[in-house]
Design a protein around this motif. Structure first.
Motif, PDB file in Angstrom:
ATOM      1  N   SER A 108       0.824  -1.207   0.000  1.00  0.00           N
ATOM      2  CA  SER A 108       0.000   0.000   0.000  1.00  0.00           C
ATOM      3  C   SER A 108       0.854   1.251   0.000  1.00  0.00           C
ATOM      4  CB  SER A 108      -0.904   0.019   1.233  1.00  0.00           C
ATOM      5  OG  SER A 108      -0.212   0.553   2.334  1.00  0.00           O
ATOM      6  N   SER A 109       0.167   2.375  -0.222  1.00  0.00           N
ATOM      7  CA  SER A 109       0.854   3.670  -0.278  1.00  0.00           C
ATOM      8  C   SER A 109       0.687   4.435   1.035  1.00  0.00           C
ATOM      9  CB  SER A 109       0.279   4.492  -1.432  1.00  0.00           C
ATOM     10  OG  SER A 109      -1.127   4.574  -1.269  1.00  0.00           O
ATOM     11  N   ILE A 110       0.263   3.761   2.090  1.00  0.00           N
ATOM     12  CA  ILE A 110       0.038   4.480   3.349  1.00  0.00           C
ATOM     13  C   ILE A 110       1.331   5.155   3.823  1.00  0.00           C
ATOM     14  CG2 ILE A 110       0.495   2.471   4.856  1.00  0.00           C
ATOM     15  CD1 ILE A 110      -1.783   3.518   6.663  1.00  0.00           C
ATOM     16  N   ASP A 111       1.192   6.370   4.357  1.00  0.00           N
ATOM     17  CA  ASP A 111       2.330   7.068   4.944  1.00  0.00           C
ATOM     18  C   ASP A 111       2.258   6.817   6.457  1.00  0.00           C
ATOM     19  OD1 ASP A 111       4.007   8.901   6.157  1.00  0.00           O
ATOM     20  OD2 ASP A 111       3.702  10.426   4.601  1.00  0.00           O
ATOM     21  N   LEU A 112       3.084   5.901   6.924  1.00  0.00           N
ATOM     22  CA  LEU A 112       2.968   5.470   8.331  1.00  0.00           C
ATOM     23  C   LEU A 112       3.369   6.574   9.307  1.00  0.00           C
ATOM     24  CD1 LEU A 112       4.256   1.802   7.911  1.00  0.00           C
ATOM     25  CD2 LEU A 112       1.909   2.514   8.333  1.00  0.00           C
ATOM     26  N   GLU A 113       4.189   7.485   8.840  1.00  0.00           N
ATOM     27  CA  GLU A 113       4.577   8.603   9.712  1.00  0.00           C
ATOM     28  C   GLU A 113       3.379   9.537   9.938  1.00  0.00           C
ATOM     29  OE1 GLU A 113       8.440   9.477   8.814  1.00  0.00           O
ATOM     30  OE2 GLU A 113       8.605  11.143  10.224  1.00  0.00           O
ATOM     31  N   GLU A 114       2.655   9.833   8.844  1.00  0.00           N
ATOM     32  CA  GLU A 114       1.437  10.655   8.957  1.00  0.00           C
ATOM     33  C   GLU A 114       0.404   9.978   9.843  1.00  0.00           C
ATOM     34  OE1 GLU A 114       0.531  13.721   7.916  1.00  0.00           O
ATOM     35  OE2 GLU A 114       2.681  13.824   7.514  1.00  0.00           O
ATOM     36  N   TYR A 115       0.300   8.665   9.658  1.00  0.00           N
ATOM     37  CA  TYR A 115      -0.654   7.855  10.436  1.00  0.00           C
ATOM     38  C   TYR A 115      -0.318   7.964  11.931  1.00  0.00           C
ATOM     39  CZ  TYR A 115      -2.924   3.291  11.669  1.00  0.00           C
ATOM     40  OH  TYR A 115      -3.673   2.282  12.201  1.00  0.00           O
ATOM     41  N   PHE A 116       0.972   7.885  12.239  1.00  0.00           N
ATOM     42  CA  PHE A 116       1.385   7.963  13.647  1.00  0.00           C
ATOM     43  C   PHE A 116       1.070   9.361  14.217  1.00  0.00           C
ATOM     44  CE2 PHE A 116       4.577   8.309  17.098  1.00  0.00           C
ATOM     45  CZ  PHE A 116       4.112   7.253  17.874  1.00  0.00           C
ATOM     46  N   LYS A 117       1.293  10.405  13.399  1.00  0.00           N
ATOM     47  CA  LYS A 117       0.974  11.779  13.860  1.00  0.00           C
ATOM     48  C   LYS A 117      -0.526  11.889  14.140  1.00  0.00           C
ATOM     49  CE  LYS A 117       4.459  14.304  11.316  1.00  0.00           C
ATOM     50  NZ  LYS A 117       4.633  14.935  10.012  1.00  0.00           N
ATOM     51  N   PHE A 118      -1.332  11.328  13.235  1.00  0.00           N
ATOM     52  CA  PHE A 118      -2.788  11.331  13.410  1.00  0.00           C
ATOM     53  C   PHE A 118      -3.143  10.662  14.742  1.00  0.00           C
ATOM     54  CE2 PHE A 118      -6.519   8.519  13.061  1.00  0.00           C
ATOM     55  CZ  PHE A 118      -7.540   9.418  12.768  1.00  0.00           C
ATOM     56  N   PHE A 119      -2.537   9.510  14.984  1.00  0.00           N
ATOM     57  CA  PHE A 119      -2.821   8.743  16.215  1.00  0.00           C
ATOM     58  C   PHE A 119      -2.482   9.586  17.453  1.00  0.00           C
ATOM     59  CE2 PHE A 119      -1.429   5.831  19.584  1.00  0.00           C
ATOM     60  CZ  PHE A 119      -2.551   5.016  19.696  1.00  0.00           C
ATOM     61  N   LYS A 120      -1.322  10.230  17.402  1.00  0.00           N
ATOM     62  CA  LYS A 120      -0.871  10.990  18.574  1.00  0.00           C
ATOM     63  C   LYS A 120      -1.717  12.246  18.803  1.00  0.00           C
ATOM     64  CE  LYS A 120       2.134   8.534  20.556  1.00  0.00           C
ATOM     65  NZ  LYS A 120       1.883   8.052  21.906  1.00  0.00           N
ATOM     66  N   SER A 121      -2.426  12.697  17.751  1.00  0.00           N
ATOM     67  CA  SER A 121      -3.268  13.885  17.904  1.00  0.00           C
ATOM     68  C   SER A 121      -4.602  13.543  18.584  1.00  0.00           C
ATOM     69  CB  SER A 121      -3.541  14.519  16.539  1.00  0.00           C
ATOM     70  OG  SER A 121      -4.448  13.701  15.809  1.00  0.00           O
ATOM     71  N   LYS A 122      -4.861  12.250  18.779  1.00  0.00           N
ATOM     72  CA  LYS A 122      -6.124  11.803  19.400  1.00  0.00           C
ATOM     73  C   LYS A 122      -5.831  11.241  20.781  1.00  0.00           C
ATOM     74  CE  LYS A 122      -8.110  12.252  15.328  1.00  0.00           C
ATOM     75  NZ  LYS A 122      -8.961  13.402  15.054  1.00  0.00           N
ATOM     76  N   GLU A 123      -6.864  11.150  21.560  1.00  0.00           N
ATOM     77  CA  GLU A 123      -6.708  10.404  22.823  1.00  0.00           C
ATOM     78  C   GLU A 123      -7.136   8.988  22.522  1.00  0.00           C
ATOM     79  OE1 GLU A 123      -8.085  11.744  26.487  1.00  0.00           O
ATOM     80  OE2 GLU A 123      -6.888  13.571  26.356  1.00  0.00           O
ATOM     81  N   ALA A 124      -6.204   8.221  22.003  1.00  0.00           N
ATOM     82  CA  ALA A 124      -6.588   6.913  21.465  1.00  0.00           C
ATOM     83  C   ALA A 124      -5.832   5.785  22.139  1.00  0.00           C
ATOM     84  CB  ALA A 124      -6.305   6.891  19.966  1.00  0.00           C
TER      85      ALA A 124
END
Ligand code: GTP
Length: 327
Positions: A108-124
């Protein structure tokens, strides 16, 4: 940071190739699937834990020879296949902070770094990568709110019960607390048994665009090869790949990957993957086919939609067959 790569399945849908090679080591564009996954990891991941079982010795051998710069690889055995959740629990001693879990068979073309930033921006407590498809019933599906929070999750619903086209794309980010929800020493499905428990605890979906292919079956394996060769064409102007020390007589058709040490006489070949050491004699027609290591295809043969096991000698016309030497 650590990433767990789930690499212990039997790969039954990729038989007969997986009788000899575990699915994570099957190559697309002459690079094992698992190496595509490792290459997509961000720099911040410095430890990769391969949760393995089936044909683990071949994975160990591969990583003894192939040095992944900047990352330590642990190939960890499961006493028996523990399912996707049990496999993660089995490697919990290697995990000490937020971690990725990724299926070994996803291109896939997922950007795992962006994904990690998204995760850290949430209380998840956890997150799943999200992809849109037309046939959601073959996958785990979920419904997201406007903030990306997962409201409902269901693994492989009946077609008439599919409430969303958003599917689980096989990359998870989890906090270590999730490990406490997985029982030890048991076969546990992450998707069926653990994810539904995360919904009330801050569970998010990360959408991305580009391409996503689950390479679990021969048709999708060939689709991944085609997708990557189209990207290769944009950069290099050709939509095929020929490995070192291989000899090809005449022109190749579209979307063909050829491994090392192959000899292909003049033939008509398109949308196919040829592994190392294959010999194809003249006048053959090869379409939508995967040919295993050290196969010989005798002159004038035709293979359409086939998967050929390693070291088979093929003669005659075959359509939609899985060819094994002992058949
Ligand atoms: P099929 O037999 O064709 O369904 O393939 P598979 O065994 O690989 O199963 P599937 O495609 O559903 O697996 C998705 C990912 O999880 C793959 O990367 C597998 O290697 C991995 N996986 C599946 N089951 C297990 C397991 O019991 N243990 C571990 N460690 N990994 C697993």
């Amino acid at each position: 940071m650590q990433a767990v790569i789930l690499s212990g399945g039997f790969g039954t849908r990729m038989r007969p190739l997986t009788y000899t090679t575990p699915k994570p080591l099957l190559p697309i564009m002459n690079k094992p699937l698992i190496q595509h996954v490792i290459d997509s990891l961000p720099e911040s991941v410095d430890e990769v834990v391969l949760a393995s079982n089936y044909k683990i010795e071949l994975l160990r051998e591969y990583f003894e020879e192939y040095d992944v710069k900047g990352k330590t690889i642990h190939v960890v055995d499961e006493p028996k296949p523990m399912g996707t959740g049990g496999a993660v629990k089995n490697v919990e001693n290697y995990l000490d902070d937020t971690f990725f879990v990724i299926n070994a068979d996803i291109i896939s073309s997922i950007d795992l770094e962006e994904y990690f930033k998204f995760f850290k921006s949430k209380e998840a407590i956890g997150a799943i990568s999200a992809w849109e498809v037309d046939n959601p019933e073959e996958f785990g599906i979920f419904e997201l709110d406007d903030m990306g929070r997962i409201l409902r999750f269901e693994e492989k619903p009946n077609a008439w019960e599919a409430f969303s086209n958003t599917i689980n794309a096989g990359h998870y980010i989890l906090e270590p607390e999730v490990l406490d929800l997985i029982p030890s020493g048991e076969k546990v499905s992450m998707e069926r048994e653990i994810f539904p428990q995360l919904i009330d605890k801050g569970f998010y979906g990360f959408k991305f665009s580009g391409h996503w292919i689950d390479c679990g079956r021969p048709t999708s394996f060939l689709e991944a090869n085609k997708t990557l060769l189209k990207l290769h064409e944009k950069e290099h102007g050709v939509n095929h790949l020929i490995g070192e020390k291989s000899y090809v007589e005449g022109d190749l058709g579209d979307h063909v990957s050829i491994g090392m040490d192959c000899t292909l006489e003049e033939c008509d070949i398109s949308n196919s993957i040829i592994l190392d050491g294959v010999e194809i004699d003249e006048g053959c027609v090869i379409e939508d086919t995967i040919i295993g290591y050290d196969v010989t295809v005798e002159s004038g043969s035709s293979l359409k939609g086939c998967v050929v096991a390693d070291a088979v000698i093929v003669d005659g016309d075959h359509t939609d067959e899985k060819l094994r030497g002992s058949d």
